[in-house]
Design an enzyme around this catalytic site. Structure first.
Site, PDB file in Angstrom:
ATOM      1  N   HIS A  95       0.831  -1.200   0.000  1.00 55.56           N
ATOM      2  CA  HIS A  95       0.000   0.000   0.000  1.00 55.56           C
ATOM      3  C   HIS A  95       0.876   1.265   0.000  1.00 55.56           C
ATOM      4  CE1 HIS A  95      -3.733   2.246   1.257  1.00 55.56           C
ATOM      5  NE2 HIS A  95      -2.809   3.088   1.691  1.00 55.56           N
ATOM      6  N   GLU A  96       1.789   1.343   0.933  1.00 52.92           N
ATOM      7  CA  GLU A  96       2.594   2.564   1.073  1.00 52.92           C
ATOM      8  C   GLU A  96       3.542   2.750  -0.102  1.00 52.92           C
ATOM      9  OE1 GLU A  96       1.454   4.570   3.075  1.00 52.92           O
ATOM     10  OE2 GLU A  96       0.316   3.235   4.407  1.00 52.92           O
ATOM     11  N   HIS A 148       1.765   4.509  -2.795  1.00 55.43           N
ATOM     12  CA  HIS A 148       1.828   5.965  -2.608  1.00 55.43           C
ATOM     13  C   HIS A 148       3.188   6.491  -3.073  1.00 55.43           C
ATOM     14  CE1 HIS A 148      -1.909   6.753  -0.500  1.00 55.43           C
ATOM     15  NE2 HIS A 148      -1.660   5.873   0.450  1.00 55.43           N
ATOM     16  N   GLU A 193      -4.742   7.771  -2.975  1.00 57.20           N
ATOM     17  CA  GLU A 193      -5.232   6.502  -2.433  1.00 57.20           C
ATOM     18  C   GLU A 193      -5.549   5.507  -3.557  1.00 57.20           C
ATOM     19  OE1 GLU A 193      -4.792   6.144   0.623  1.00 57.20           O
ATOM     20  OE2 GLU A 193      -5.925   4.359   1.194  1.00 57.20           O
TER      21      GLU A 193
HETATM   22 ZN    ZN Z   1      -3.106   5.206   1.847  1.00 57.79          ZN
END
Ligand code: ZN
Length: 506
Positions: free
Chosen positions: A265-266, A269, A295
């Site tokens: 997830h990170e 980003h 997101e």
């Molecule tokens: Zn996030």
């Protein structure tokens, strides 16, 4: 681009470079605070960050900057719409106008009130006592309403707050999208609840093995030691300090693989921050355009890639080698996929799965709109919360800590932030569909461990623009359509129909 840029544009770049340098320092202090700073450093850090913010604000609202932007506006207006320099001037002017609208003393009051409220929130959550936080939240809602009043042109006071996180988005648009999402998510969850429950991975998963797996995976995405760091933090996040300096964090537990998914997830980003056109470095445009688009990147890598069958066809044997058959509940890929995609209505947003997550967000959106409208009193929040959780997810809220006090956002003064989590998931599904169409053999590539074609497509279609293109234009350019919840719903209905052997969701 044959004509030379005006001198005033050089002056603008110099001012934007200074603003970005101040931000750079603030990002780094913030990252350090959550990763390495010893607790007793907190008071001094708070002062240092407040000073940086004050200096940044003073420069952002400097009337001389306004004159410079005013002077450049006619030049920017007649440039090619794709021209980066003109876009910089245009967006910088909007930022400046926005920053000037909110009086400095109101900004300072809000900063003070939320800093106090965040401290109280920690204690209120520990004691599970909403009454402690209530007066602070009342103050924040009042101050946020005053901020909304600074934007009299908005259709709804909430829109002014939402616009801060998701430029151009309105509460009417969010309402419409959520109205489509809500009943179909509820039906999906009911279908899953009636099916055989998903297995749980037995574990344990030694943290060293998880770190190794996560690093091997994201190495293929473009994570490299020269430009990235990964550290531990209580709440995983990503900080793009500068191009070539991307910091992600995670939190591992030996009980499950949540830390590995948090890294995916990170890093999603981080890839966005890393992929912005280098020509936008040291301007205020060299970062993600909105929280929702940001997101969309993290969710795409975490869920659409990281929880897919194709992806684990490649990585499951590696997980078996690192953790053993017993920890993974056997050597079969099918059972593993059902376990990492388990749907379980629960109390806590940050632990929610791909299907139930949206409903946690819809509840928060509905409540915060009513708070801003004055239709819901802060004192009535805990009851409204319990009622909403029962209606949306069929769960009973046992106490405030597992209910209305679980998130820090409202105490931090952030009202209008929550919808961006769900908007991101919706956009991720639209991008995923467009990427599948553009890269015909995307799944075969993932099954071979090749994620670079997807990363390059995202870089070209989303990342490189930074803040120079509006969020709705990013979606339109990349997918050919406006914000649309249909691809997400179709993805979830197909995926979970197969995993839980249920058909006929609608
Ligand atoms: Zn996030």
């Amino acid at each position: 681009m044959s004509d030379a840029l005006p001198d005033a544009f050089g002056d603008l770049r110099a001012r934007l470079a200074e603003l970005d340098d101040l931000d750079h320092a603030a990002r780094l202090l913030g990252w350090d605070q959550q990763t390495h700073m010893p607790p007793s450093g907190a008071p001094a850090r708070g002062e240092a960050m407040a000073t940086l913010e004050r200096v940044h604000h003073e420069r952002a609202v400097d009337p001389a900057l306004g004159e410079l932007l005013e002077g450049l506006a006619p030049w920017a207006a007649v440039r090619d719409p794709e021209d980066e320099a003109a876009a910089i001037a245009r967006v910088a002017r909007r930022d400046h106008d926005r920053a000037r609208r909110v009086p400095a003393d109101l900004t300072a009051e809000l900063a003070r009130a939320s800093s106090e409220a965040m401290g109280v929130w920690v204690e209120a959550k520990r004691r599970s006592d909403f009454a402690l936080l209530q007066p602070h939240l009342e103050r924040i809602v009042e101050l946020r309403r005053r901020v909304a009043d600074c934007f009299p042109g908005a259709d709804h006071p909430y829109d002014a707050l939402l616009d801060h996180y998701e430029p151009g988005m309105t509460s009417a648009q969010v309402r419409a999208v959520f109205a489509t999402l809500r009943p179909r998510l509820v039906r999906l969850i009911e279908g899953v609840a009636a099916a055989a429950p998903a297995p749980t991975l037995p574990g344990p998963f030694p943290v060293a093995g998880q770190r190794r797996l996560a690093l091997e995976i994201v190495g293929g995405f473009g994570f490299e030691d020269a430009g990235w760091r990964i550290d531990d933090a209580e709440h995983p996040f990503c900080a793009g300090i500068a191009p070539g300096d991307i910091r992600v964090t995670s939190r591992f537990s030996h009980q499950d693989l949540a830390g590995v998914f948090a890294v995916l997830h990170e890093v999603g980003h981080g890839l966005y921050e890393q992929g912005v056109d280098p020509g936008l470095a040291r301007t205020t445009m060299g970062t993600g355009v909105s929280l929702g688009i940001h997101e969309s990147q993290s969710r795409l890598w975490e869920n659409f890639v990281g929880r897919s069958r194709a992806f684990w066809e490649h990585w499951h044997p590696r997980a078996l080698a690192l953790f053993g058959d017993a920890a993974l509940g056997g050597a079969e890929l099918d059972g593993f996929l059902r376990a990492i995609n388990a749907v379980r209505p629960g109390l806590i947003r940050v632990k929610a799965d791909e299907v139930t997550y949206g409903l946690h967000v819809i509840l928060r959106f509905e409540l915060e709109v009513r708070l801003i409208e004055g239709d819901l009193a802060v004192a009535d929040l805990p009851d409204a919360w319990s009622q909403g959780m029962a209606e949306l997810l069929g769960v009973e809220v046992p106490d405030d800590a597992h209910g209305v006090l679980q998130d820090i956002h409202w105490a931090a003064g952030e009202i209008g932030y929550f919808p961006t989590y769900a908007l991101g998931t919706i956009v991720a599904a639209q991008l995923w569909r467009a990427a599948q169409a553009a890269i015909g053999d995307l799944e075969e590539r993932l099954a071979r461990g090749d994620t670079l074609a997807l990363r390059e497509w995202l870089r070209e279609r989303v990342h490189r623009f930074g803040r120079t293109v509006d969020p709705s234009d990013v979606v339109h350019r990349a997918t050919g359509s406006a914000l649309d919840p249909e691809p997400l719903l179709e993805h979830l209905e197909a995926k979970y129909g197969a995993l839980y052997d249920v058909s006929g969701w609608r």
